[in-house]
Design a protein around this motif. Structure first.
Motif, PDB file in Angstrom:
ATOM      1  N   GLN A 257       9.320 -49.570  40.675  1.00  0.00           N
ATOM      2  CA  GLN A 257       8.218 -48.677  41.041  1.00  0.00           C
ATOM      3  C   GLN A 257       8.698 -47.637  42.050  1.00  0.00           C
ATOM      4  OE1 GLN A 257       5.336 -51.547  42.404  1.00  0.00           O
ATOM      5  NE2 GLN A 257       4.360 -51.727  40.401  1.00  0.00           N
TER       6      GLN A 257
ATOM      7  N   GLU B 266      12.095 -61.003  38.532  1.00  0.00           N
ATOM      8  CA  GLU B 266      11.232 -59.991  37.907  1.00  0.00           C
ATOM      9  C   GLU B 266      10.261 -59.398  38.918  1.00  0.00           C
ATOM     10  OE1 GLU B 266       8.111 -59.492  34.147  1.00  0.00           O
ATOM     11  OE2 GLU B 266       8.907 -61.465  34.682  1.00  0.00           O
TER      12      GLU B 266
ATOM     13  N   HIS C  12       2.812 -49.383  45.165  1.00  0.00           N
ATOM     14  CA  HIS C  12       2.817 -50.805  44.800  1.00  0.00           C
ATOM     15  C   HIS C  12       1.392 -51.361  44.821  1.00  0.00           C
ATOM     16  CE1 HIS C  12       7.105 -50.388  45.284  1.00  0.00           C
ATOM     17  NE2 HIS C  12       6.970 -50.109  46.571  1.00  0.00           N
TER      18      HIS C  12
ATOM     19  N   GLN D  74      12.274 -56.991  41.122  1.00  0.00           N
ATOM     20  CA  GLN D  74      12.724 -55.820  40.361  1.00  0.00           C
ATOM     21  C   GLN D  74      11.553 -54.913  40.011  1.00  0.00           C
ATOM     22  OE1 GLN D  74      15.094 -57.039  36.996  1.00  0.00           O
ATOM     23  NE2 GLN D  74      16.925 -57.312  38.253  1.00  0.00           N
ATOM     24  N   THR D  75      10.403 -55.485  39.745  1.00  0.00           N
ATOM     25  CA  THR D  75       9.211 -54.676  39.458  1.00  0.00           C
ATOM     26  C   THR D  75       8.890 -53.765  40.632  1.00  0.00           C
ATOM     27  OG1 THR D  75       8.255 -56.315  37.950  1.00  0.00           O
ATOM     28  CG2 THR D  75       6.736 -54.751  38.985  1.00  0.00           C
TER      29      THR D  75
END
Length: 313
Positions: A255, A247, A139, A250-251
């Motif tokens: 990942q 978003e 991340h 969820q991103t």
């Protein structure tokens, strides 16, 4: 908080006995699991799997949720913006749904982040949620960044008569700890494993430093090697756009998904015979031992764990 749909115990036609999922251990079969977001329910049945069993669910004409396994109506409950069910039709225990006190605070914002299918053991998904060490590498620029890679020593303990695991005094530098954050900050974390397939994170709120945001990850094990993850947040944030919040979360999870789906073996090893953990793995080690002591084996294996390091925990 939602109530149990007691009519969900009724049968259609003949009353066949509930079939065991075969590979699911008794503890896993007693648990409650989310199936999907309440706002997504329609009059038409949606289909999924739970512990190898085909499940159908919908919003009935009465307005109540309905869940079925074959001809059997399963208990149904709506909490935290999701529809929950259990395979235990004889004595369903709603107290097995994690209690989240923050969900009742009037200034909290409930943000349901959908349902994401992952081709990995549900236990591995929970374990990955506990791992701070991967933040700078998976991340990057959001939850971590080099050279800030050190995981400081933290505490792990059991609570609620041994039914939960808590990791406290966790700290990690994050470039963007939340959507509302401006710039990087040292983030305080508290991790909580509330059930074999449910885990929560309490983290520094960038606006109100006296309280913490709560992020929960509820996992629906479909097969031993696949699951659906249902992330939900209880935020002290009235300003951010809802779609942007979803978003953002969820991103982060997507990942993780590519890493989770590449892990081998697919089943998570519980045998700690060859385990030599690092400080960063304390939560993972405690989780695996806790699962083993409770007899949770769905999505797990008893093969020796991989040697991680020579540094003692």
């Amino acid at each position: 908080m939602g109530t149990i749909n007691v009519t969900g115990h009724a049968m259609i036609g003949e009353a066949p006995e509930m079939k065991s999922s075969g590979t699911a251990d008794p503890v896993s079969q007693q648990q409650w699991y989310p199936l999907g977001m309440s706002e997504s329910l329609t009059a038409y049945y949606a289909e999924t799997l739970l512990l190898d069993l085909p499940i159908r669910f919908r919003r009935a004409a009465s307005g109540d949720p309905e869940v079925r396994q074959g001809e059997i109506a399963l208990p149904a409950c709506e909490r935290f913006g999701y529809l929950w069910t259990t395979l235990n039709t004889e004595a369903p225990d709603p107290s097995l749904i994690p209690r989240i006190d923050e969900a009742d605070e009037p200034d909290r914002r409930l943000v349901c982040c959908g349902s994401i299918t992952v081709n990995a053991s549900g236990l591995r998904v929970v374990e990955n949620f506990l791992d701070m060490a991967h933040f700078p590498f998976v991340h990057t620029g959001i939850l971590g960044a080099e050279p800030h890679t050190e995981v400081e020593r933290y505490r792990v303990e059991t609570r609620e008569d041994g039914n939960e695991i808590w990791a406290t005094e966790c700290r990690f530098f994050q470039p963007q700890a939340a959507l509302s954050a401006e710039g990087g900050l040292m983030t305080d974390y508290v991790y909580r494993i509330a059930s074999p397939f449910s885990t929560l994170l309490y983290k520094t709120n960038p606006i109100d430093t006296d309280r913490k945001d709560v992020i929960a990850l509820f996992v629906q094990p479909m097969t031993p090697g696949s699951c659906r993850a249902h992330p939900v947040m209880f935020l002290l944030d009235d300003e951010s756009d809802l779609d942007a919040l979803v978003e953002f979360q969820q991103t982060i999870f997507l990942q993780d998904r590519s890493i989770l789906e590449s892990q081998r073996p697919v089943a998570m090893p519980l045998d700690a015979g060859s385990e030599i953990p690092t400080l960063a793995d304390r939560s993972s080690v405690a989780y695996r031992r806790w699962l083993k002591s409770r007899g949770v084996t769905y999505g797990a294996s008893m093969s020796p764990m991989t040697i991680l390091s020579t540094e003692p925990a």
